[in-house]
Design a protein around this motif. Sequence first.
Motif, PDB file in Angstrom:
ATOM      1  N   SER A   1       0.828  -1.318  -0.127  1.00 48.21           N
ATOM      2  CA  SER A   1       0.021   0.069  -0.080  1.00 48.21           C
ATOM      3  C   SER A   1       0.772   1.247  -0.145  1.00 48.21           C
ATOM      4  N   MET A   2       2.162   1.300   0.906  1.00 46.23           N
ATOM      5  CA  MET A   2       2.732   2.178   0.970  1.00 46.23           C
ATOM      6  C   MET A   2       3.534   2.391  -0.494  1.00 46.23           C
ATOM      7  N   THR A   3       4.044   1.416  -1.162  1.00 47.53           N
ATOM      8  CA  THR A   3       4.578   1.558  -2.239  1.00 47.53           C
ATOM      9  C   THR A   3       3.613   2.173  -3.463  1.00 47.53           C
ATOM     10  N   ALA A   4       2.282   1.569  -3.328  1.00 47.42           N
ATOM     11  CA  ALA A   4       1.495   2.268  -4.475  1.00 47.42           C
ATOM     12  C   ALA A   4       1.354   3.791  -4.333  1.00 47.42           C
ATOM     13  N   ASP A   5       1.494   4.240  -3.143  1.00 51.44           N
ATOM     14  CA  ASP A   5       1.290   5.704  -2.837  1.00 51.44           C
ATOM     15  C   ASP A   5       2.454   6.344  -2.860  1.00 51.44           C
ATOM     16  N   ASN A   6       3.888   5.633  -3.475  1.00 56.06           N
ATOM     17  CA  ASN A   6       4.945   6.478  -3.891  1.00 56.06           C
ATOM     18  C   ASN A   6       5.799   6.778  -2.458  1.00 56.06           C
ATOM     19  N   MET A   7       5.682   6.145  -1.435  1.00 53.64           N
ATOM     20  CA  MET A   7       6.331   6.435   0.013  1.00 53.64           C
ATOM     21  C   MET A   7       7.551   5.764  -0.198  1.00 53.64           C
ATOM     22  N   LEU A   8       7.341   4.268  -0.756  1.00 50.80           N
ATOM     23  CA  LEU A   8       8.658   3.117  -0.774  1.00 50.80           C
ATOM     24  C   LEU A   8       8.825   3.005  -2.154  1.00 50.80           C
ATOM     25  N   ILE A   9      10.126   2.478  -2.326  1.00 49.87           N
ATOM     26  CA  ILE A   9      10.373   1.977  -3.738  1.00 49.87           C
ATOM     27  C   ILE A   9      10.999   0.618  -3.500  1.00 49.87           C
ATOM     28  N   ARG A  10      10.442  -0.410  -4.280  1.00 46.68           N
ATOM     29  CA  ARG A  10      11.014  -1.723  -4.331  1.00 46.68           C
ATOM     30  C   ARG A  10      12.092  -1.779  -5.504  1.00 46.68           C
ATOM     31  N   ARG A  11      13.287  -2.401  -5.023  1.00 47.78           N
ATOM     32  CA  ARG A  11      14.551  -2.516  -6.077  1.00 47.78           C
ATOM     33  C   ARG A  11      14.773  -3.888  -6.199  1.00 47.78           C
ATOM     34  N   GLN A  12      14.470  -4.335  -7.307  1.00 46.09           N
ATOM     35  CA  GLN A  12      14.559  -5.902  -7.556  1.00 46.09           C
ATOM     36  C   GLN A  12      15.964  -6.468  -7.256  1.00 46.09           C
ATOM     37  N   GLY A  13      15.952  -7.452  -6.165  1.00 47.59           N
ATOM     38  CA  GLY A  13      17.101  -7.938  -5.667  1.00 47.59           C
ATOM     39  C   GLY A  13      17.921  -7.190  -4.556  1.00 47.59           C
ATOM     40  N   ARG A  14      17.427  -5.928  -4.449  1.00 47.54           N
ATOM     41  CA  ARG A  14      17.975  -5.067  -3.186  1.00 47.54           C
ATOM     42  C   ARG A  14      17.374  -4.992  -1.918  1.00 47.54           C
ATOM     43  N   GLY A  15      15.913  -4.874  -2.479  1.00 52.22           N
ATOM     44  CA  GLY A  15      14.932  -4.743  -1.143  1.00 52.22           C
ATOM     45  C   GLY A  15      14.072  -3.516  -1.288  1.00 52.22           C
ATOM     46  N   THR A  16      13.314  -3.007  -0.216  1.00 55.25           N
ATOM     47  CA  THR A  16      12.484  -1.909  -0.364  1.00 55.25           C
ATOM     48  C   THR A  16      13.373  -0.694   0.490  1.00 55.25           C
ATOM     49  N   PHE A  17      12.945   0.404  -0.205  1.00 53.83           N
ATOM     50  CA  PHE A  17      13.599   1.420   0.176  1.00 53.83           C
ATOM     51  C   PHE A  17      12.579   2.748   0.496  1.00 53.83           C
ATOM     52  N   VAL A  18      13.094   3.842   1.372  1.00 54.22           N
ATOM     53  CA  VAL A  18      12.159   4.868   1.573  1.00 54.22           C
ATOM     54  C   VAL A  18      12.497   5.688   0.156  1.00 54.22           C
ATOM     55  N   ALA A  19      11.381   6.222  -0.430  1.00 55.14           N
ATOM     56  CA  ALA A  19      11.334   6.948  -1.676  1.00 55.14           C
ATOM     57  C   ALA A  19      12.220   8.284  -1.375  1.00 55.14           C
ATOM     58  N   GLU A  20      12.786   8.769  -2.423  1.00 58.53           N
ATOM     59  CA  GLU A  20      13.288   9.964  -2.344  1.00 58.53           C
ATOM     60  C   GLU A  20      12.847  10.831  -3.499  1.00 58.53           C
TER      61      GLU A  20
END
Length: 247
Positions: free
Chosen positions: A64-83
């Motif tokens: 849900s947070m990713t859909a709202d662009n608060m987080l970014i998922r990077r393949q093979g690296r994990g989930t990060f706080v969006a910049e």
Amino acid sequence: MTPDTDKSPADEIGFKPLYAQVRDRLVRRLVDGTWAPGMPLPSEMELARQLNVSQGTVRKALDSMTADNMLIRRQGRGTFVAEPEESRILFQFYRLVPDVGIASFPDSRVISHGSARATKAEATALGIEEGGDVWRIERIRSLAGQPMLVETITLPADRFPGFGELTEIPNNVYRLYSERWGITIASAGERLKAIAASGRDARKLGCEKGEPLLLISRVARDLEDRPVELRWSRCISRDLHYSVNLR
């Protein structure tokens, strides 16, 4: 990491689904700076352990947070706080697209910035008292060197202490808000209206007085849904259109 200790009675199962309650608690970590822009998040398993919920519940909250662009998922690296400089974040809040060619983010040139007193319209939009202290910025934004909109940004002074000391205002002001004041823009509401170019706007945009312009009024809100920015954009639309995808 130690288990999460920021629980309160309001965090317990109530009217919200459990994943939404988990999301609220994770968003709080963004608000209070526990998780900063660009920071990697703990694994879903670790978060589930900290919050004493299932991994599936954590995953749904993160989705849900990713859909709202608060987080970014990077393949093979994990989930990060969006910049704020992430291209997908920029275009989340920029909807003007050329009639022909590929969408690109405009450059900007600041004409003026300084302190002012809030007008009635500014006060209403920002939830402050009329006549209260604000910062006001005016800038021209261009594509390929061609002015395409003139923009006025108003900020409540108490949320942006020291703004007047800035000697340079970057193109991406949302990144500035995040890095200097810890304010993340999470959402924005926009209203559109057709207007005629005033003489003042015509001089800045290099168009004829009376030429049709698109007026975009935006109120941007932070992670706690508080209004933090009012923006008026007057745009030449002869070669541009406003694009939005409805789902």
